[in-house]
Write a protein that holds these residues in place. Structure first.
Motif, PDB file in Angstrom:
ATOM      1  N   CYS A  85      -0.293   2.794  -9.531  1.00  0.00           N
ATOM      2  CA  CYS A  85      -0.233   4.201  -9.906  1.00  0.00           C
ATOM      3  C   CYS A  85      -1.015   4.401 -11.207  1.00  0.00           C
ATOM      4  O   CYS A  85      -1.424   3.434 -11.860  1.00  0.00           O
ATOM      5  N   ALA A  86      -1.195   5.660 -11.582  1.00  0.00           N
ATOM      6  CA  ALA A  86      -1.974   5.989 -12.785  1.00  0.00           C
ATOM      7  C   ALA A  86      -1.342   5.373 -14.041  1.00  0.00           C
ATOM      8  O   ALA A  86      -2.059   4.936 -14.946  1.00  0.00           O
ATOM      9  N   ARG A  87      -0.005   5.317 -14.108  1.00  0.00           N
ATOM     10  CA  ARG A  87       0.666   4.743 -15.286  1.00  0.00           C
ATOM     11  C   ARG A  87       0.468   3.239 -15.397  1.00  0.00           C
ATOM     12  O   ARG A  87       0.434   2.692 -16.498  1.00  0.00           O
ATOM     13  N   CYS A  88       0.359   2.540 -14.285  1.00  0.00           N
ATOM     14  CA  CYS A  88       0.238   1.069 -14.288  1.00  0.00           C
ATOM     15  C   CYS A  88      -1.204   0.599 -14.175  1.00  0.00           C
ATOM     16  O   CYS A  88      -1.456  -0.607 -14.183  1.00  0.00           O
ATOM     17  N   ARG A  89      -2.122   1.506 -14.092  1.00  0.00           N
ATOM     18  CA  ARG A  89      -3.548   1.172 -13.928  1.00  0.00           C
ATOM     19  C   ARG A  89      -4.032   0.199 -14.992  1.00  0.00           C
ATOM     20  O   ARG A  89      -4.835  -0.678 -14.731  1.00  0.00           O
ATOM     21  N   TYR A  90      -3.528   0.315 -16.194  1.00  0.00           N
ATOM     22  CA  TYR A  90      -3.954  -0.531 -17.322  1.00  0.00           C
ATOM     23  C   TYR A  90      -3.614  -2.009 -17.110  1.00  0.00           C
ATOM     24  O   TYR A  90      -4.210  -2.881 -17.733  1.00  0.00           O
ATOM     25  N   LYS A  91      -2.696  -2.313 -16.206  1.00  0.00           N
ATOM     26  CA  LYS A  91      -2.272  -3.697 -15.994  1.00  0.00           C
ATOM     27  C   LYS A  91      -3.340  -4.553 -15.307  1.00  0.00           C
ATOM     28  O   LYS A  91      -3.257  -5.773 -15.347  1.00  0.00           O
ATOM     29  N   THR A 117       0.802  -1.223   0.000  1.00  0.00           N
ATOM     30  CA  THR A 117       0.000   0.000   0.000  1.00  0.00           C
ATOM     31  C   THR A 117       0.836   1.276   0.000  1.00  0.00           C
ATOM     32  O   THR A 117       0.294   2.356  -0.168  1.00  0.00           O
ATOM     33  N   ASN A 118       2.142   1.164   0.185  1.00  0.00           N
ATOM     34  CA  ASN A 118       2.985   2.354   0.254  1.00  0.00           C
ATOM     35  C   ASN A 118       3.601   2.735  -1.085  1.00  0.00           C
ATOM     36  O   ASN A 118       4.293   3.737  -1.179  1.00  0.00           O
ATOM     37  N   ALA A 119       3.366   1.926  -2.132  1.00  0.00           N
ATOM     38  CA  ALA A 119       3.896   2.207  -3.460  1.00  0.00           C
ATOM     39  C   ALA A 119       3.115   1.392  -4.485  1.00  0.00           C
ATOM     40  O   ALA A 119       2.356   0.491  -4.124  1.00  0.00           O
ATOM     41  N   CYS A 120       3.333   1.694  -5.738  1.00  0.00           N
ATOM     42  CA  CYS A 120       2.708   0.916  -6.814  1.00  0.00           C
ATOM     43  C   CYS A 120       3.292  -0.489  -6.796  1.00  0.00           C
ATOM     44  O   CYS A 120       4.509  -0.667  -6.791  1.00  0.00           O
ATOM     45  N   VAL A 121       2.432  -1.478  -6.766  1.00  0.00           N
ATOM     46  CA  VAL A 121       2.868  -2.864  -6.697  1.00  0.00           C
ATOM     47  C   VAL A 121       3.600  -3.282  -7.978  1.00  0.00           C
ATOM     48  O   VAL A 121       4.401  -4.206  -7.967  1.00  0.00           O
ATOM     49  N   SER A 122       3.388  -2.563  -9.061  1.00  0.00           N
ATOM     50  CA  SER A 122       3.999  -2.914 -10.334  1.00  0.00           C
ATOM     51  C   SER A 122       5.347  -2.230 -10.561  1.00  0.00           C
ATOM     52  O   SER A 122       6.329  -2.894 -10.862  1.00  0.00           O
ATOM     53  N   CYS A 123       5.389  -0.892 -10.401  1.00  0.00           N
ATOM     54  CA  CYS A 123       6.621  -0.166 -10.729  1.00  0.00           C
ATOM     55  C   CYS A 123       7.347   0.418  -9.524  1.00  0.00           C
ATOM     56  O   CYS A 123       8.475   0.886  -9.644  1.00  0.00           O
ATOM     57  N   GLY A 124       6.690   0.451  -8.362  1.00  0.00           N
ATOM     58  CA  GLY A 124       7.328   0.984  -7.166  1.00  0.00           C
ATOM     59  C   GLY A 124       7.152   2.478  -6.959  1.00  0.00           C
ATOM     60  O   GLY A 124       7.644   3.034  -5.978  1.00  0.00           O
ATOM     61  N   GLU A 125       6.458   3.140  -7.857  1.00  0.00           N
ATOM     62  CA  GLU A 125       6.209   4.585  -7.736  1.00  0.00           C
ATOM     63  C   GLU A 125       5.416   4.856  -6.456  1.00  0.00           C
ATOM     64  O   GLU A 125       4.465   4.147  -6.152  1.00  0.00           O
ATOM     65  N   THR A 126       5.807   5.888  -5.713  1.00  0.00           N
ATOM     66  CA  THR A 126       5.130   6.186  -4.453  1.00  0.00           C
ATOM     67  C   THR A 126       4.085   7.287  -4.567  1.00  0.00           C
ATOM     68  O   THR A 126       3.316   7.502  -3.640  1.00  0.00           O
ATOM     69  N   SER A 127       4.046   7.975  -5.694  1.00  0.00           N
ATOM     70  CA  SER A 127       3.042   9.032  -5.871  1.00  0.00           C
ATOM     71  C   SER A 127       2.107   8.664  -7.018  1.00  0.00           C
ATOM     72  O   SER A 127       2.410   7.813  -7.842  1.00  0.00           O
ATOM     73  N   GLY A 128       0.970   9.305  -7.059  1.00  0.00           N
ATOM     74  CA  GLY A 128       0.015   9.079  -8.143  1.00  0.00           C
ATOM     75  C   GLY A 128      -0.746   7.773  -8.030  1.00  0.00           C
ATOM     76  O   GLY A 128      -1.225   7.235  -9.022  1.00  0.00           O
ATOM     77  N   ILE A 129      -0.895   7.242  -6.825  1.00  0.00           N
ATOM     78  CA  ILE A 129      -1.642   6.002  -6.618  1.00  0.00           C
ATOM     79  C   ILE A 129      -3.127   6.298  -6.833  1.00  0.00           C
ATOM     80  O   ILE A 129      -3.671   7.220  -6.226  1.00  0.00           O
ATOM     81  N   THR A 130      -3.758   5.520  -7.692  1.00  0.00           N
ATOM     82  CA  THR A 130      -5.164   5.786  -8.016  1.00  0.00           C
ATOM     83  C   THR A 130      -6.078   4.591  -7.816  1.00  0.00           C
ATOM     84  O   THR A 130      -7.285   4.757  -7.705  1.00  0.00           O
ATOM     85  N   THR A 131      -5.516   3.395  -7.783  1.00  0.00           N
ATOM     86  CA  THR A 131      -6.351   2.197  -7.702  1.00  0.00           C
ATOM     87  C   THR A 131      -5.731   1.151  -6.780  1.00  0.00           C
ATOM     88  O   THR A 131      -4.549   1.184  -6.469  1.00  0.00           O
ATOM     89  N   PHE A 132      -6.583   0.203  -6.395  1.00  0.00           N
ATOM     90  CA  PHE A 132      -6.156  -0.933  -5.590  1.00  0.00           C
ATOM     91  C   PHE A 132      -6.447  -2.188  -6.395  1.00  0.00           C
ATOM     92  O   PHE A 132      -7.576  -2.403  -6.833  1.00  0.00           O
TER      93      PHE A 132
END
Length: 183
Positions: free
Chosen positions: A108-114, A84-99
């Motif tokens: 994060c917003a960039r990995c949302r498509y995955k 929950t502290n970063a994007c599970v896919s890329c590790g980005e810590t900002s821009g989290i939009t989905t679970f």
């Protein structure tokens, strides 16, 4: 093999038995503890968290928040704590939009498509998902959570529980029926 010959009731939790909603939520906490801890396992910490959870429900604290906080404790115990502290896919810590329950945490917003089935979450739900694993139930104070945030949390936690734990919870099923029929 040990045997138990006698016991003494320390706290009877009368209020939990007198209110259907409190009883259902308390039963869910106890059922999780029973089914997720092995027969030979014991945990003083989890026992204290369970005891604090039952007291919180009895004191009138938000039952849904108490349940989600305890679910996180059980995920941690079972080794299934979501990221929950970063994007599970890329590790980005900002821009989290989905679970993403399937991927095991936030995206994060960039990995949302995955994960097209990922659940959109707001800032409030994200903060709670980050805090819950580190929070001690015994220190739970008065909690005010927006209804929208509670809906997001419930959706995330139930989906995550279903995917990673895969247990048919009798007490949760009862709670869901009460919610469905507004009992």
């Amino acid at each position: 093999m040990g045997s138990l010959n006698s016991a003494e009731i320390i706290e009877a939790h009368h209020a939990l038995r007198e209110d259907l909603h409190m009883s259902a939520h308390a039963s869910y906490l106890v059922e999780m503890t029973d089914r997720m801890l092995g027969d030979e396992e014991g945990s003083t910490y989890i026992f204290e968290q369970l005891k604090a959870g039952l007291m919180a429900i009895e004191e009138g604290k938000d039952m849904q928040i108490v349940v989600h906080l305890y679910e996180m404790k059980m995920f941690d115990l079972a080794g299934y704590l979501p990221v929950t502290n970063a994007c599970v896919s890329c590790g980005e810590t900002s821009g989290i939009t989905t679970f993403s329950p399937a991927m095991g945490g936030t995206l994060c917003a960039r990995c949302r498509y995955k994960d097209t089935a990922a659940i959109p979450i707001g800032e409030g739900a994200l903060k709670l998902l980050k805090i819950f694993p580190r929070m001690d139930m015994r220190r739970l104070g008065a909690v005010q959570v927006k209804e929208e945030t509670k809906v997001q949390l419930k959706t995330c936690m139930r989906a995550y529980m279903d995917i990673h734990i895969g247990v048919q919870w009798k007490s949760r099923g009862f709670i869901e029926q009460m919610e469905k029929y507004n009992i």
